[in-house]
Design a protein around this motif. Sequence first.
Motif, PDB file in Angstrom:
ATOM      1  N   VAL A  71       0.844  -1.200   0.000  1.00  0.00           N
ATOM      2  CA  VAL A  71       0.000   0.000   0.000  1.00  0.00           C
ATOM      3  C   VAL A  71       0.878   1.248   0.000  1.00  0.00           C
ATOM      4  CG1 VAL A  71      -1.627   1.361   1.399  1.00  0.00           C
ATOM      5  CG2 VAL A  71      -2.035  -1.092   1.045  1.00  0.00           C
ATOM      6  N   ARG A  72       2.017   1.178   0.693  1.00  0.00           N
ATOM      7  CA  ARG A  72       2.943   2.325   0.748  1.00  0.00           C
ATOM      8  C   ARG A  72       3.770   2.471  -0.532  1.00  0.00           C
ATOM      9  NH1 ARG A  72       3.141   0.705   6.376  1.00  0.00           N
ATOM     10  NH2 ARG A  72       4.900  -0.683   5.985  1.00  0.00           N
ATOM     11  N   GLY A  73       3.544   1.597  -1.510  1.00  0.00           N
ATOM     12  CA  GLY A  73       4.198   1.749  -2.798  1.00  0.00           C
ATOM     13  C   GLY A  73       5.349   0.805  -3.080  1.00  0.00           C
ATOM     14  N   GLU A  74       5.670  -0.092  -2.177  1.00  0.00           N
ATOM     15  CA  GLU A  74       6.769  -1.030  -2.401  1.00  0.00           C
ATOM     16  C   GLU A  74       6.305  -2.200  -3.270  1.00  0.00           C
ATOM     17  OE1 GLU A  74       9.050  -2.331   1.036  1.00  0.00           O
ATOM     18  OE2 GLU A  74       8.215  -0.646   2.175  1.00  0.00           O
ATOM     19  N   ASP A  75       7.200  -2.693  -4.099  1.00  0.00           N
ATOM     20  CA  ASP A  75       6.961  -3.945  -4.820  1.00  0.00           C
ATOM     21  C   ASP A  75       7.471  -5.060  -3.918  1.00  0.00           C
ATOM     22  OD1 ASP A  75       5.853  -2.739  -7.038  1.00  0.00           O
ATOM     23  OD2 ASP A  75       7.758  -2.598  -8.097  1.00  0.00           O
ATOM     24  N   ALA A  76       6.783  -5.258  -2.821  1.00  0.00           N
ATOM     25  CA  ALA A  76       7.263  -6.137  -1.750  1.00  0.00           C
ATOM     26  C   ALA A  76       6.863  -7.583  -1.992  1.00  0.00           C
ATOM     27  CB  ALA A  76       6.706  -5.653  -0.410  1.00  0.00           C
ATOM     28  N   GLN A  77       7.829  -8.456  -1.792  1.00  0.00           N
ATOM     29  CA  GLN A  77       7.634  -9.902  -1.754  1.00  0.00           C
ATOM     30  C   GLN A  77       8.317 -10.348  -0.473  1.00  0.00           C
ATOM     31  OE1 GLN A  77       5.810 -11.067  -4.348  1.00  0.00           O
ATOM     32  NE2 GLN A  77       5.901  -8.999  -5.160  1.00  0.00           N
ATOM     33  N   PHE A  78       8.041 -11.561  -0.032  1.00  0.00           N
ATOM     34  CA  PHE A  78       8.848 -12.031   1.086  1.00  0.00           C
ATOM     35  C   PHE A  78       9.297 -13.453   0.899  1.00  0.00           C
ATOM     36  CE2 PHE A  78       5.252 -14.145   2.681  1.00  0.00           C
ATOM     37  CZ  PHE A  78       4.364 -13.364   3.379  1.00  0.00           C
ATOM     38  N   SER A  79      10.401 -13.731   1.552  1.00  0.00           N
ATOM     39  CA  SER A  79      10.979 -15.071   1.505  1.00  0.00           C
ATOM     40  C   SER A  79      10.215 -15.977   2.461  1.00  0.00           C
ATOM     41  CB  SER A  79      12.453 -15.014   1.921  1.00  0.00           C
ATOM     42  OG  SER A  79      12.541 -14.660   3.293  1.00  0.00           O
ATOM     43  N   LEU A  80      10.541 -17.248   2.421  1.00  0.00           N
ATOM     44  CA  LEU A  80       9.925 -18.207   3.335  1.00  0.00           C
ATOM     45  C   LEU A  80      10.174 -17.807   4.786  1.00  0.00           C
ATOM     46  CD1 LEU A  80       8.326 -20.831   3.597  1.00  0.00           C
ATOM     47  CD2 LEU A  80      10.487 -22.069   3.529  1.00  0.00           C
ATOM     48  N   VAL A  81      11.383 -17.333   5.093  1.00  0.00           N
ATOM     49  CA  VAL A  81      11.707 -16.931   6.469  1.00  0.00           C
ATOM     50  C   VAL A  81      10.894 -15.704   6.876  1.00  0.00           C
ATOM     51  CG1 VAL A  81      13.547 -16.064   7.981  1.00  0.00           C
ATOM     52  CG2 VAL A  81      14.002 -17.939   6.409  1.00  0.00           C
ATOM     53  N   GLU A  82      10.713 -14.759   5.943  1.00  0.00           N
ATOM     54  CA  GLU A  82       9.887 -13.583   6.270  1.00  0.00           C
ATOM     55  C   GLU A  82       8.426 -13.976   6.437  1.00  0.00           C
ATOM     56  OE1 GLU A  82      11.954  -9.813   4.110  1.00  0.00           O
ATOM     57  OE2 GLU A  82      11.212 -11.418   2.801  1.00  0.00           O
ATOM     58  N   GLY A  83       7.960 -14.926   5.644  1.00  0.00           N
ATOM     59  CA  GLY A  83       6.567 -15.358   5.726  1.00  0.00           C
ATOM     60  C   GLY A  83       6.273 -16.225   6.935  1.00  0.00           C
ATOM     61  N   TRP A  84       7.281 -16.937   7.402  1.00  0.00           N
ATOM     62  CA  TRP A  84       7.147 -17.798   8.583  1.00  0.00           C
ATOM     63  C   TRP A  84       8.320 -17.500   9.522  1.00  0.00           C
ATOM     64  CZ3 TRP A  84       2.836 -20.376   9.676  1.00  0.00           C
ATOM     65  CH2 TRP A  84       1.946 -20.637   8.630  1.00  0.00           C
ATOM     66  N   PRO A  85       8.304 -16.335  10.170  1.00  0.00           N
ATOM     67  CA  PRO A  85       9.437 -15.964  11.027  1.00  0.00           C
ATOM     68  C   PRO A  85       9.542 -16.890  12.246  1.00  0.00           C
ATOM     69  CG  PRO A  85       7.680 -14.325  11.186  1.00  0.00           C
ATOM     70  CD  PRO A  85       7.268 -15.312  10.140  1.00  0.00           C
ATOM     71  N   PRO A  86      10.749 -16.983  12.807  1.00  0.00           N
ATOM     72  CA  PRO A  86      10.936 -17.844  13.977  1.00  0.00           C
ATOM     73  C   PRO A  86      10.225 -17.293  15.210  1.00  0.00           C
ATOM     74  CG  PRO A  86      12.933 -16.616  13.516  1.00  0.00           C
ATOM     75  CD  PRO A  86      11.982 -16.331  12.391  1.00  0.00           C
ATOM     76  N   VAL A  87       9.789 -18.186  16.044  1.00  0.00           N
ATOM     77  CA  VAL A  87       9.140 -17.819  17.310  1.00  0.00           C
ATOM     78  C   VAL A  87      10.220 -17.334  18.280  1.00  0.00           C
ATOM     79  CG1 VAL A  87       7.863 -18.752  19.286  1.00  0.00           C
ATOM     80  CG2 VAL A  87       7.250 -19.443  16.957  1.00  0.00           C
ATOM     81  N   PRO A  88       9.953 -16.237  18.986  1.00  0.00           N
ATOM     82  CA  PRO A  88      10.941 -15.769  19.975  1.00  0.00           C
ATOM     83  C   PRO A  88      11.026 -16.739  21.158  1.00  0.00           C
ATOM     84  CG  PRO A  88       8.966 -14.408  20.050  1.00  0.00           C
ATOM     85  CD  PRO A  88       8.788 -15.374  18.910  1.00  0.00           C
ATOM     86  N   ALA A  89      11.977 -16.479  22.032  1.00  0.00           N
ATOM     87  CA  ALA A  89      12.120 -17.283  23.244  1.00  0.00           C
ATOM     88  C   ALA A  89      10.799 -17.285  24.006  1.00  0.00           C
ATOM     89  CB  ALA A  89      13.246 -16.735  24.113  1.00  0.00           C
ATOM     90  N   LEU A  90      10.447 -18.433  24.527  1.00  0.00           N
ATOM     91  CA  LEU A  90       9.174 -18.618  25.209  1.00  0.00           C
ATOM     92  C   LEU A  90       9.067 -17.739  26.452  1.00  0.00           C
ATOM     93  CD1 LEU A  90       6.509 -20.226  25.458  1.00  0.00           C
ATOM     94  CD2 LEU A  90       7.776 -21.887  26.815  1.00  0.00           C
ATOM     95  N   SER A  91       8.077 -16.852  26.438  1.00  0.00           N
ATOM     96  CA  SER A  91       7.728 -16.056  27.615  1.00  0.00           C
ATOM     97  C   SER A  91       6.335 -15.506  27.402  1.00  0.00           C
ATOM     98  CB  SER A  91       8.720 -14.912  27.853  1.00  0.00           C
ATOM     99  OG  SER A  91       8.509 -13.858  26.940  1.00  0.00           O
ATOM    100  N   SER A  92       5.637 -15.291  28.489  1.00  0.00           N
ATOM    101  CA  SER A  92       4.294 -14.699  28.399  1.00  0.00           C
ATOM    102  C   SER A  92       4.353 -13.319  27.779  1.00  0.00           C
ATOM    103  CB  SER A  92       3.652 -14.626  29.786  1.00  0.00           C
ATOM    104  OG  SER A  92       3.443 -15.919  30.283  1.00  0.00           O
ATOM    105  N   GLU A  93       5.406 -12.562  28.124  1.00  0.00           N
ATOM    106  CA  GLU A  93       5.547 -11.201  27.588  1.00  0.00           C
ATOM    107  C   GLU A  93       5.730 -11.223  26.067  1.00  0.00           C
ATOM    108  OE1 GLU A  93       7.486 -12.388  30.173  1.00  0.00           O
ATOM    109  OE2 GLU A  93       6.247 -11.460  31.731  1.00  0.00           O
ATOM    110  N   ALA A  94       6.562 -12.133  25.576  1.00  0.00           N
ATOM    111  CA  ALA A  94       6.791 -12.229  24.130  1.00  0.00           C
ATOM    112  C   ALA A  94       5.515 -12.656  23.409  1.00  0.00           C
ATOM    113  CB  ALA A  94       7.930 -13.201  23.836  1.00  0.00           C
TER     114      ALA A  94
END
Length: 159
Positions: free
Chosen positions: A67-90
């Motif tokens: 929407v902001r005008g980028e011809d944006a695509q994403f890689s598999l890692v961007e589409g399925w990013p890793p889960v941060p360290a387990l915490s309620s806050e995260a």
Amino acid sequence: MTLEVEVMADQIRRAFRGESWHGPSVLEVLAGVSAEDAAAHPIAGAHSIWEIVLHMTAGYRLVLRRVRGEDAQFSLVEGWPPVPALSSEAWLESQRTLEELNQQLQSAVRTFPAERLSQALGSEYSAYTQFCGAPQHDVYHAGQITILKKALAAARGAA
């Protein structure tokens, strides 16, 4: 704002917040999910609830970049990013980010020029297709989360 963009923004809101005929919204299925449950893999080979939330977040970011005008695509890692360290806050932060980006997408759709809806938006897909696809994507993943919650409950009952 035209009726068409308002209807699309409303569908994005309903799939995420509720008041839709299809069943539970994203927020409704995430209610009460703990960080531990969000990170669990109760179905072999399936994504966790947390992974799905991060994937949905990535999808919102992608459309907003377009929407902001980028011809944006994403890689598999961007589409399925890793889960941060387990915490309620995260886990809470992941949910807050998802909610904020959903709100941003609703606003972006409401202010999008209706005469540009049929035009490609940063990919081969039109703005219309992407704006209608956002709530469809949410509903699809809300269903997956529901199944994961049932698998978690069944695993507890068997223990």
